[in-house]
Design a protein around this motif. Structure first.
Motif, PDB file in Angstrom:
ATOM      1  N   ARG A  59       0.817  -1.217   0.000  1.00 56.75           N
ATOM      2  CA  ARG A  59       0.000   0.000   0.000  1.00 56.75           C
ATOM      3  C   ARG A  59       0.850   1.265   0.000  1.00 56.75           C
ATOM      4  N   GLY A  60       2.070   1.181   0.494  1.00 54.99           N
ATOM      5  CA  GLY A  60       2.955   2.335   0.440  1.00 54.99           C
ATOM      6  C   GLY A  60       3.291   2.720  -0.990  1.00 54.99           C
ATOM      7  N   THR A  71      -7.510  -0.905   6.916  1.00 55.59           N
ATOM      8  CA  THR A  71      -7.267  -1.100   5.483  1.00 55.59           C
ATOM      9  C   THR A  71      -8.580  -1.096   4.709  1.00 55.59           C
ATOM     10  N   TYR A  72      -9.581  -1.800   5.236  1.00 56.27           N
ATOM     11  CA  TYR A  72     -10.899  -1.860   4.595  1.00 56.27           C
ATOM     12  C   TYR A  72     -11.521  -0.472   4.475  1.00 56.27           C
ATOM     13  N   GLU A  73     -11.478   0.289   5.560  1.00 55.78           N
ATOM     14  CA  GLU A  73     -12.048   1.630   5.540  1.00 55.78           C
ATOM     15  C   GLU A  73     -11.298   2.541   4.579  1.00 55.78           C
ATOM     16  N   ASP A  74      -9.979   2.410   4.549  1.00 49.35           N
ATOM     17  CA  ASP A  74      -9.177   3.256   3.671  1.00 49.35           C
ATOM     18  C   ASP A  74      -9.449   2.941   2.207  1.00 49.35           C
ATOM     19  N   VAL A  75      -9.506   1.654   1.858  1.00 53.04           N
ATOM     20  CA  VAL A  75      -9.785   1.259   0.475  1.00 53.04           C
ATOM     21  C   VAL A  75     -11.154   1.768   0.046  1.00 53.04           C
ATOM     22  N   GLY A  93      -0.908   3.579   4.189  1.00 53.33           N
ATOM     23  CA  GLY A  93      -1.016   2.138   4.356  1.00 53.33           C
ATOM     24  C   GLY A  93       0.243   1.463   4.841  1.00 53.33           C
ATOM     25  N   THR A  94       1.260   2.219   5.207  1.00 52.56           N
ATOM     26  CA  THR A  94       2.475   1.625   5.748  1.00 52.56           C
ATOM     27  C   THR A  94       2.142   0.761   6.968  1.00 52.56           C
ATOM     28  N   THR A 150      -1.273   0.763  10.981  1.00 52.05           N
ATOM     29  CA  THR A 150      -1.085   1.346   9.653  1.00 52.05           C
ATOM     30  C   THR A 150      -0.531   2.761   9.821  1.00 52.05           C
ATOM     31  N   GLY A 151      -0.099   3.353   8.730  1.00 52.06           N
ATOM     32  CA  GLY A 151       0.409   4.717   8.794  1.00 52.06           C
ATOM     33  C   GLY A 151      -0.647   5.689   9.297  1.00 52.06           C
ATOM     34  N   ARG A 152      -1.885   5.486   8.862  1.00 56.26           N
ATOM     35  CA  ARG A 152      -2.970   6.374   9.311  1.00 56.26           C
ATOM     36  C   ARG A 152      -3.152   6.272  10.822  1.00 56.26           C
TER      37      ARG A 152
END
Length: 583
Positions: free
Chosen positions: A90-91, A197-201, A401-402, A489-491
């Protein structure tokens, strides 16, 4: 007949008056230049050697540099991205999406062409102005899933035991080898990663496709779409074959034809190898060497790449992008940057799951003793030891996403005594000292050995937490609550203060310029470190490299096994064996 004489030539005056004027020939319309990039493969990070094999799998920096060049090229009318299968985290997805955004901001419409697309490809495509797919195409966006494979049952059958200890209740690095299922803390940690990850995608797709969040999640619940269904759902814009799309692109650009450039800013190879000079060129091409250039006299920012598992000693690299981070090599690169008077700041680019606790600490020590500004930039992964080497920097930037954090310690040994019994191998022991068997592979820890080993891990974990707290300007108690081996995650890390801000490598370079007191638009040179290995060095470092073409899957498994063997010779590990791959 009246005649008109001009410069000695005779022209019939009536003819001159009666002849119709000749129309000027109509100029052909210029062909708009459309640059096509094929995005595929792994896009490794770090310095790459010049030479014959350098273009087999271009680096992430190289493809982004070409895209940025197109953004600033007035002759480029549009960009066509042919998005093929990708194996990136994701990065790197975020880095490529940012490059697409810069193209669009420069006034270059960007079109994405996909055939069969998984989530990774689709997240790049939605950043474009238009998405095209052939009638036979498929779009697969089935949500996010985490799978952890456990080997304890197999190891039990073989008579192999991992006798492992850990500091931090979420530090589940050894669980695949010591358990048959997830512990509750590990499940809690991974569920948080999957949720984010799900929310970000879903959020990225919703914003780029101008949909509601619940609409995207409903579509992700379905997951599989043919091209027509994807268009009806608003996930793509056009169903067309490549030749049909090219024809429509001509109309959109107001031209009869376009000039399609497929090798934009890619280095061409001089194939004239005649004579002595040709032989020298061939040697430079094969070995990855090039003539020495005079160094510039301007200001520089050094970019030091730490890509791969962290080990003591020198870094290693093979022909196809796999590498390890050697503490000796990285420290030497940092010192070179620190001692160079032209270097005004340093960016430490990290893509590493960690590894040796000692090697990580040695690299950390070098970062805190450097007086020049040093900015950490995290790629796909910067966890455990990867986070350790970042926490001494002046600022830490990560991609949304890191995978980072994992502040914890694991240590132990592989025990094969029961396997030896099964296959008829016997071992006799002569020992002196109560803890002399601490590193024995034939027997698990004794209670006394386990006690001293646990004390050592506690000490390492305490140093990790203390240094992280110092770097993040937190109390040990505050940092300790974020530690325990938990992964973020990075967030998530930006929200809890483990990093300073979200951003790409380009953002880290701007931050470094600012920290060095330079103006935003002031030009600087980039000094890429460590020096890339030549083909000759890589071949001798990895004799099996030539087999990569015939058995890449087997060699990847063998390479991981080799890394594991090296890692488990270390008494303490800052290691996070997780990676997030969108499929």
């Amino acid at each position: 007949m009246r005649r008109l004489f001009v410069l000695g030539s005779m022209i019939c005056l009536p003819c001159l008056l009666l002849s119709p004027a000749r129309a000027a020939p109509e100029k052909a319309k210029p062909k708009p230049k459309v640059v096509q990039f094929s995005l595929k493969g792994t896009y490794p990070e770090g310095p790459r050697s010049e030479g014959l094999f350098a273009e087999l799998q271009p680096s992430l920096a190289a493809v982004i540099r070409r895209m940025d060049a197109a953004a600033g090229d007035d002759e480029v009318a549009a960009v066509w991205l042919k998005i093929e299968p990708l194996a990136i985290g994701r990065g790197k997805i975020h880095e490529l999406r940012s490059a697409i955004t810069r193209l669009r901001k420069a006034g270059k419409p960007v079109y994405a062409e996909m055939n069969t697309a998984m989530a990774t490809q689709y997240l790049l495509a939605v950043a474009c102005d238009e998405i095209v797919m052939p009638p036979s195409g498929m779009l697969i966006i089935p949500g996010v899933r985490a799978e952890v494979t456990f080997y304890k049952g197999l190891l039990d059958k073989l008579g192999i035991q991992f006798d492992m200890l850990q500091m931090g209740k979420y530090k589940g690095a050894a669980e695949p080898f010591t358990r048959s299922n997830m512990s509750e803390p590990l499940r809690e940690s991974l569920e948080a990663i999957v949720d984010d990850t799900y929310e970000d995608v879903a959020d990225v797709i919703a914003v780029d496709r101008q949909m509601k969040d619940h609409q995207v999640k409903t579509l992700m619940d379905r997951g599989l779409f043919n091209a027509a269904a994807a268009k009806n759902a608003g996930l793509i814009d056009r169903v067309a074959y490549a030749d049909q799309f090219r024809e429509s692109l001509c109309k959109q650009l107001g031209a009869d034809q376009i000039e399609l450039v497929t090798k934009y800013k890619r280095k061409s190879v001089d194939t004239d190898f005649s004579g002595l000079g040709g032989m020298m060129k061939l040697m430079q091409l094969v070995l990855g060497t090039k003539p020495v250039k005079t160094a510039g006299q301007g200001k520089k920012i050094a970019v030091v790449y730490a890509v791969g598992p962290i080990m003591e000693g020198k870094s290693t690299a093979d022909l196809f992008g796999s590498s390890t981070v050697g503490s000796t090599t990285i420290i030497k690169a940092l010192r070179k940057a620190a001692d160079d008077e032209q270097v005004v700041a340093i960016v430490l680019r990290i893509d590493s799951p960690g590894g040796s606790a000692v090697a990580s600490d040695l690299i950390w020590r070098e970062t805190v003793r450097i007086e020049k500004p040093i900015i950490a930039s995290m790629g796909d992964v910067a966890g455990s030891g990867g986070y350790y080497i970042a926490m001494g920097c002046d600022k830490i930037l990560a991609e949304p996403g890191t995978v980072t954090g994992s502040i914890g310690v694991v240590g132990g040994k592989l025990v094969v005594g029961q396997l030896y019994e099964k296959i008829g191998i016997t071992t006799e022991v002569i020992t002196r000292g109560e803890n002399s068997g601490a590193f024995s592979m034939t027997e698990p820890f004794t209670p006394k050995e386990r006690k001293v080993w646990t004390e050592m891990l506690k000490s390492t974990y305490g140093q990790f937490v203390q240094k992280a707290a110092q770097g993040r300007n937190m109390s040990a108690k505050q940092l300790g609550a974020l530690a325990q081996g938990r992964v973020y995650t990075g967030r998530m890390a930006a929200e809890n203060g483990l990093i300073d801000q979200l951003g790409t490598l380009a953002d880290a370079l701007h931050t470094a310029k600012q920290a060095a007191g330079l103006k935003k638009d002031e030009k600087v040179e980039l000094l890429i470190l460590p020096r890339p290995k030549t083909l000759f060095e890589q071949l001798f470092a990895d004799p099996s490299a030539e087999l990569e073409l015939t058995a890449p899957e087997l060699l990847e498994a063998a390479r991981k096994t080799k890394v594991f063997r090296r890692l488990f010779t270390e008494p303490t590990l800052l290691w996070m064996p997780y990676e997030v791959e969108l499929k």
